[in-house]
Design a protein around this motif. Structure first.
Motif, short mmCIF file in Angstrom:
data_model
loop_
_atom_site.label_atom_id
_atom_site.label_comp_id
_atom_site.label_asym_id
_atom_site.label_seq_id
_atom_site.Cartn_x
_atom_site.Cartn_y
_atom_site.Cartn_z
N CYS A 370 -8.10 0.79 -1.26
CA CYS A 370 -6.75 0.83 -0.67
C CYS A 370 -5.70 0.33 -1.66
O CYS A 370 -4.61 0.90 -1.78
CB CYS A 370 -6.69 0.00 0.61
SG CYS A 370 -7.64 0.68 1.99
N ALA A 371 -6.04 -0.74 -2.39
CA ALA A 371 -5.11 -1.27 -3.39
C ALA A 371 -4.87 -0.27 -4.51
O ALA A 371 -3.74 -0.08 -4.96
CB ALA A 371 -5.66 -2.58 -3.94
N ILE A 372 -5.93 0.38 -4.98
CA ILE A 372 -5.79 1.39 -6.04
C ILE A 372 -4.90 2.54 -5.57
O ILE A 372 -4.04 3.03 -6.32
CB ILE A 372 -7.18 1.91 -6.46
CG1 ILE A 372 -7.93 0.81 -7.23
CG2 ILE A 372 -7.06 3.16 -7.32
CD1 ILE A 372 -9.35 1.18 -7.59
N PHE A 373 -5.07 2.97 -4.33
CA PHE A 373 -4.23 4.03 -3.79
C PHE A 373 -2.76 3.61 -3.80
O PHE A 373 -1.88 4.37 -4.24
CB PHE A 373 -4.67 4.39 -2.37
CG PHE A 373 -3.68 5.25 -1.64
CD1 PHE A 373 -3.55 6.59 -1.95
CD2 PHE A 373 -2.87 4.71 -0.65
CE1 PHE A 373 -2.63 7.40 -1.28
CE2 PHE A 373 -1.95 5.50 0.02
CZ PHE A 373 -1.82 6.84 -0.30
N LEU A 374 -2.46 2.40 -3.32
CA LEU A 374 -1.08 1.94 -3.23
C LEU A 374 -0.45 1.78 -4.61
O LEU A 374 0.70 2.17 -4.84
CB LEU A 374 -1.02 0.63 -2.46
CG LEU A 374 -1.36 0.72 -0.97
CD1 LEU A 374 -1.59 -0.67 -0.39
CD2 LEU A 374 -0.27 1.45 -0.20
N ILE A 375 -1.20 1.19 -5.54
CA ILE A 375 -0.67 0.97 -6.89
C ILE A 375 -0.39 2.30 -7.58
O ILE A 375 0.66 2.50 -8.19
CB ILE A 375 -1.65 0.11 -7.72
CG1 ILE A 375 -1.79 -1.28 -7.10
CG2 ILE A 375 -1.17 -0.01 -9.16
CD1 ILE A 375 -2.96 -2.07 -7.65
N SER A 376 -1.35 3.22 -7.51
CA SER A 376 -1.17 4.52 -8.17
C SER A 376 -0.05 5.31 -7.52
O SER A 376 0.74 5.98 -8.22
CB SER A 376 -2.48 5.31 -8.14
OG SER A 376 -2.95 5.47 -6.81
N TYR A 377 0.07 5.24 -6.18
CA TYR A 377 1.16 5.95 -5.51
C TYR A 377 2.52 5.42 -5.99
O TYR A 377 3.42 6.21 -6.31
CB TYR A 377 1.04 5.81 -4.00
CG TYR A 377 2.14 6.54 -3.27
CD1 TYR A 377 1.98 7.88 -2.89
CD2 TYR A 377 3.36 5.93 -2.98
CE1 TYR A 377 2.99 8.58 -2.25
CE2 TYR A 377 4.38 6.62 -2.36
CZ TYR A 377 4.19 7.93 -1.99
OH TYR A 377 5.22 8.62 -1.38
N CYS A 378 2.68 4.10 -6.03
CA CYS A 378 3.96 3.52 -6.45
C CYS A 378 4.25 3.86 -7.91
O CYS A 378 5.41 4.10 -8.28
CB CYS A 378 3.94 2.01 -6.25
SG CYS A 378 3.93 1.50 -4.52
#
Length: 434
Positions: A370-378
């Motif tokens: 979930c953290a990887i998804f949020l960081i990459s999205y931002c």
């Protein structure tokens, strides 16, 4: 949604603390008021500028609501954390350092008194995150708060679409979906939809929610995302999910199956619906307009070519409305450069690098995905959207990633009765016998 997303089971099967002598200690649960605080932070970052609503809302009223939400969030966070117990967080620490160039540049009043007001807003925002850091333990509690609140925002968008399709799909925005009840722009709606779709898909893969509950979130959000015609949100969703699921492939059979099916579906869609996808992606724009990123590149070139003093180069011109020459900048890095200088750019880059580095060093888990998804999205959205240098949904997404990457909280000792130690029989010395 509150009842649909299942909570994690308590370890050891114990129902209450101290009921088993051999039960392992567990940290105290997160108070419900913390979820309210998180929701108020999201309300504060919705913004006050956007499309015309069905019932006209004065901008002053909207600003009063959003700023009141931030003040209430800080007050409630302080009330629930009166001992000012905080956890070390490199993310919030770097955000605190970002206040320094913001205040230095805004003190010149080059951007007016509004710059100092935005500094105070950012300070309250960061202070609230410090108070909430006490409950950052790598769990999924804040993920659920995030999904529920943004789902409520999207529900208001859907309600506006049903109540007045003309107002929700205005010609001013090229027929793209906007907020008809609350002034939300297509990029905002697309961002909210993409983020909760990605997080819900990951929760489904991690078996933290069931298929019916996931469908209730994913299907309507996909429809709203398609109606916004937001390319950045769509690319961020696809690339972010690919990276997040890729981090689970070696440890999750469900992730491997989903990844395989996703590749098949994307291939079929690319072959069978290529023309329709191209038309949706271009949004009726000319090749020249598309290549200049809908005119953004012209603003970027003008901003970079503008003369600056040494102070402006280092600390920027002060917090503003993320515009240059009356036109939106629509790039987080250039917006930070314009308002907080190269010092701000270095701090924002450090935030992204630190979060990404910590995520790579963590062992595979659902929280890490979930953290990887949020960081990459931002990181992807930062190219065409502003917000990494001020209180915004993007900083909330990164704060959520920081909470997911935090180490588990120290266990709270249970009130179990002490068991007296058995004393071994004393050996008698030979000298005592004699």
């Amino acid at each position: 949604m509150a009842g649909d997303l299942r909570r994690e089971a308590l370890p050891d099967g114990a129902g209450a603390a101290g009921t088993r002598p051999d039960a392992r200690p567990r940290p105290a649960g997160t108070p419900k008021i913390v979820g309210i605080v998180w929701g108020l932070l999201i309300l504060n970052t919705l913004g006050s500028a956007g499309a015309k609503t069905i019932v006209p809302l004065p901008r002053s009223l909207i600003q009063m609501v959003t700023m009141g939400a931030l003040v209430a969030a800080f007050a409630l966070a302080l009330a629930v954390n009166l001992r000012l117990s905080i956890r070390p967080s490199a993310f919030v620490f770097l955000l605190t350092l970002l206040l320094v160039p913001s205040v230095i540049s805004s003190a010149n009043l080059e951007s007016g008194f509004g710059a100092l007001f935005r500094c105070a807003r950012l300070a309250l925002f960061v202070g609230t995150l410090w108070l909430l850091s006490r409950w950052w333990d790598g769990g999924l509690t804040f993920v659920r708060h995030h999904i529920r609140m943004y789902l409520a925002v999207l529900a208001s968008v859907a309600a506006g679409l049903i109540a007045s399709p003309g107002a929700a799909l205005p010609d001013l925005y090229g027929g793209r979906l906007v907020g008809a009840l609350w002034p939300l722009t297509p990029p905002q709606i697309g961002q909210y939809a993409a983020v909760i779709i990605g997080l819900t898909v990951l929760l489904l893969l991690g078996r933290r929610t069931d298929r019916t509950s996931a469908a209730v979130v994913i299907v309507p959000s996909l429809v709203l995302l398609a109606l916004t015609h937001t390319r950045t949100a769509t690319l961020g969703l696809l690339i972010g999910l690919a990276l997040a699921i890729g981090s689970l492939v070696l440890t999750s059979a469900a992730a491997r199956r989903f990844f395989a099916w996703a590749v098949v579906c994307v291939t079929v869609a690319a072959v069978g619906f290529a023309s329709a996808l191209q038309a949706w992606f271009l949004r009726g724009q000319s090749q020249e307009n598309f290549s200049s990123l809908t005119g953004r590149a012209k603003v970027w070139h003008a901003l970079l070519a503008a003369p600056r003093t040494t102070t402006e180069y280092l600390f920027g011109a002060g917090l503003g409305d993320k515009s240059f020459g009356g036109l939106p900048i629509d790039n987080s890095w250039l917006a930070v450069y314009n308002e907080q200088g190269m010092t701000g750019v270095a701090l924002v880059a450090a935030i992204v690098v630190v979060l990404g580095g910590v995520a790579l060093l963590r062992p595979p888990s659902l929280a890490r995905a979930c953290a990887i998804f949020l960081i990459s999205y931002c990181a992807i959205a930062s190219y065409t959207e502003a917000g990494l240098g001020d209180a915004s949904p993007y900083l909330l997404h990164l704060a959520l990633a920081a909470s997911l990457l935090a180490a588990p909280a120290a266990a709270t000792p249970l009130s179990t009765p002490e068991v007296p130690r058995r004393r071994s029989p004393r050996r008698t010395r030979r000298s005592e016998v004699t």
